[in-house]
Design an enzyme around this catalytic site. Sequence first.
Site: not given
Ligand code: NAD
Length: 425
Positions: A115
């Site tokens: 990561k």
């Molecule tokens: P992203 O940036 O597209 O979205 C994150 C969202 O969370 C945004 O809408 C943001 O405004 C919101 N956010 C931030 N802080 C917040 C809070 N305190 N309370 C509520 N909402 C909040 O990111 P993503 O890619 O959707 O990732 C989200 C989660 O999923 C992370 O934990 C990431 O590690 C995990 N994840 C993502 C992927 C991927 O392929 N994108 C894969 C596996 C895991």
Amino acid sequence: MIAENTPREAVAVANPWDTARRQLDTVAERLGLDAGTHARLRQPRRMIEVAVPTRMDDGSTQVFTGYRVQHSLDRGPGKGGLRYHPDVTMDEVKALAMWMTWKCAVVNIPYGGAKGGITCNPKLMSTSELERMTRRFVAEIAPVIGPETDIPAPDVNTTPQIMGWFMDAYSNLVGKRTPSIVTGKPLDVGGSEGRTEATGRGVMIAVQEVSRRINLELDGARLVVQGFGNVGQYAADLLRDENDTITVAVSDSSGGIYNPKGLDIRQLRRLKEEGGRVTDYPDGDRVSNEELLEIPCEVLIPSALESQITSANANRIQTKLIAEGANGPTTPEADQILHDRGIIGIPDVLANAGGVTTSYFEWLQGMRHEYWTRHEVIGRLEDTMRRATAEVWDVYSMEKVDMRLAAYIVAVRRVANAIRAAGCA
Ligand code: NAD
């Protein structure tokens, strides 16, 4: 003053690295893992911290801090996203790298866990500042990454465009086009069909598989989504399309919106695409992110950041099923409370593994110079997710443990077997 019986983690945000290690310790004990393998897995294999000097649009130079951690390379090259966020720390990146090791092992793809991230606030940066920072970061970590060593991908606040710059910067450094250095790229530069929505699709498949086994009717089921970003939006949208679920509440960093009659997901997605916040949505009540987690529903999908469900609120959560779209949203204390209350949690390492699985497909296409159709990608993703969920479910029902421990048993056993098979110097 803090009341004496207030749990420690309720007053201080849980450190994700502590959480990750404690989860490993629990499974190590359960499996009777030998002390050497346990000690080896408690420590990341390689960590790098770099200065990322970046020329800003006003001519000044700002020095950001960047990280890349390779937790385990025992089952294949390191794999894991890059996060751009003001709260990124080495401990967070270490935890996320360890979770990637288990995730790749749960779905049985031949990768280790890694990561990375940069401590920055991308919302305050222009596109060209972000591009210069990304390119400089690539130059700094280039010595430890490679298409057969460690392959980054998107995570919070890192987009396909950023992956495109990443690929170009690395290709320039090594003097040949190297699409397989990174996944989550735009389609035009070697991205895969189906990657953008893959994590949300994987969440949907895991929810479908577990709901079927616990006789939870998804048709008309109420969904609550914390974090309406890439993962949360696609999970809600696809579950509505395929299962007629009703999303009653969503949130982003600005707060949440609730309507017991249901929210219009497409309208909310348009609003986000146009740069708006979910709290701009007109037809619902404003709720805080804390309140949102306690709204009655059948399926709760935390898909924002770590340590959201803790011993402070786990008793107030009113759902039947939690699908962890985010990495590490639940602390170990909360896990125990939820398990005792009969709430089933599909752990992150399984629920959100659709992203890395499709990243693996993208990487394979790049390495083999192949193009897979959307239909092929989705079909393979479904097979992988359904098989992995079944494997975890079997351990869950046979060993009478919670689903996280079941997933960890599957994963840690695979990694430990790889270590044993290669021999330890
Ligand atoms: P992203 O940036 O597209 O979205 C994150 C969202 O969370 C945004 O809408 C943001 O405004 C919101 N956010 C931030 N802080 C917040 C809070 N305190 N309370 C509520 N909402 C909040 O990111 P993503 O890619 O959707 O990732 C989200 C989660 O999923 C992370 O934990 C990431 O590690 C995990 N994840 C993502 C992927 C991927 O392929 N994108 C894969 C596996 C895991």
